[in-house]
Design an enzyme around this catalytic site. Structure first.
Site, PDB file in Angstrom:
ATOM      1  N   ASN A  77       0.657  -1.109  -0.053  1.00 39.61           N
ATOM      2  CA  ASN A  77       0.000  -0.117   0.087  1.00 39.61           C
ATOM      3  C   ASN A  77       0.807   1.130  -0.103  1.00 39.61           C
ATOM      4  O   ASN A  77       1.642   1.133   0.810  1.00 39.61           O
ATOM      5  CB  ASN A  77      -0.850  -0.066   1.306  1.00 39.61           C
ATOM      6  N   HIS A 108      25.441   9.034  -7.892  1.00 34.63           N
ATOM      7  CA  HIS A 108      26.568   9.546  -9.206  1.00 34.63           C
ATOM      8  C   HIS A 108      27.763   9.202  -8.782  1.00 34.63           C
ATOM      9  O   HIS A 108      27.959   8.882  -7.420  1.00 34.63           O
ATOM     10  CB  HIS A 108      26.537  11.212  -9.252  1.00 34.63           C
ATOM     11  N   ALA A 155       8.255   9.056  10.965  1.00 35.02           N
ATOM     12  CA  ALA A 155       7.982  10.103  10.053  1.00 35.02           C
ATOM     13  C   ALA A 155       9.354  11.051   9.823  1.00 35.02           C
ATOM     14  O   ALA A 155       9.761  11.157  10.906  1.00 35.02           O
ATOM     15  CB  ALA A 155       6.913  10.871  10.522  1.00 35.02           C
ATOM     16  N   LYS A 178      13.044   2.387  19.772  1.00 30.63           N
ATOM     17  CA  LYS A 178      12.528   1.271  20.602  1.00 30.63           C
ATOM     18  C   LYS A 178      12.131   0.259  19.761  1.00 30.63           C
ATOM     19  O   LYS A 178      12.356   0.064  18.481  1.00 30.63           O
ATOM     20  CB  LYS A 178      11.291   1.822  21.439  1.00 30.63           C
TER      21      LYS A 178
END
Ligand code: COA
Length: 195
Positions: A77, A108, A155, A178
């Protein structure tokens, strides 16, 4: 007078030039496909078309890009993923990701090449994401990386090293914060409870 006439003709031709431009034609075609297939239907179809292999129930909810050799397991997903480069990426079963994620599979040649800052050759990377992994929003993965099963990438994390099974990692460079409750994870896995 002639000058004015030319300007008038240019003005009248504007809509035709607008519709004839490849970029506008692509946007119109995309818009038409999204209306016909739905946003997720359209993006999922595009991902299947470019995949080297694809399991069951792929879902791509938002605009995504998959370059190189990409393998999707079952029930993967995505909600805005860019896989950039000519390397190989394997997404394990039950992968979920948030918005604006990126996996970079080529570098590169900057070290022993023929130009600065880099020459025109590339070094390819391989990323392996084992089953049941979740990426939060704005995750970036670079380099030859294996992300262990059940891991959670917080995030904004920049993943530059392998991630152990069931680890929750975050930050730049990503470090272990954790671990999941592994016993609970194994129980749900044995019962086949996957989102
Ligand atoms: C990783 C995550 C799941 C952890 O959630 P949590 O278990 O509730 O964690 P907590 O808020 O208790 O934080 C635990 C520790 O991790 C740190 N942490 C939490 N999120 C972090 C992040 N994104 N980057 C770096 N560190 C993070 C906290 O600062 C805290 O550190 P401390 O122990 O030194 O105080 C969550 O923060 C996250 O990033 N979720 C992704 C959400 C998202 O993007 N959703 C949309 C897409 S599906």
């Amino acid at each position: 007078m002639k000058h004015l006439l030319n300007r008038l003709v240019d003005f009248l031709l504007l809509p035709i030039k607008f519709v004839a431009s490849p970029r506008i034609r692509r946007i119109i075609r995309e818009d038409w496909c999204i209306r016909r297939e739905g946003r997720a239907g359209y993006h999922t179809r595009l991902a299947k078309e470019v995949a080297a292999s694809c399991g069951k129930d792929l879902y791509v909810g938002y605009e995504s890009q998959f370059m190189g050799e990409v393998h999707f397991g079952n029930n993967c997903n995505f909600n805005g993923m860019r896989v950039i480069g000519g390397g190989k990426v394997t997404f394990g079963d039950n992968f979920h990701s948030g918005e604006e994620c990126m996996i970079v599979t080529q570098n590169h040649n900057y070290n022993n090449g023929e130009a600065i800052p880099y020459d025109s050759t590339f070094e390819y990377k391989e990323v392996v994401i084992e089953e049941n992994v979740w990426f939060g929003n704005r995750v970036i993965v670079v380099g030859n990386i294996t992300i262990g099963e059940g891991a959670i990438i917080a995030a904004g994390a920049v993943v530059t090293k392998d991630v152990p099974k069931c680890a929750i990692v975050g930050g730049n460079p990503a470090k272990v914060i954790k671990f999941r409750d592994i016993e609970h994870y194994e129980k749900l896995k044995a019962e086949g409870k996957f989102h």
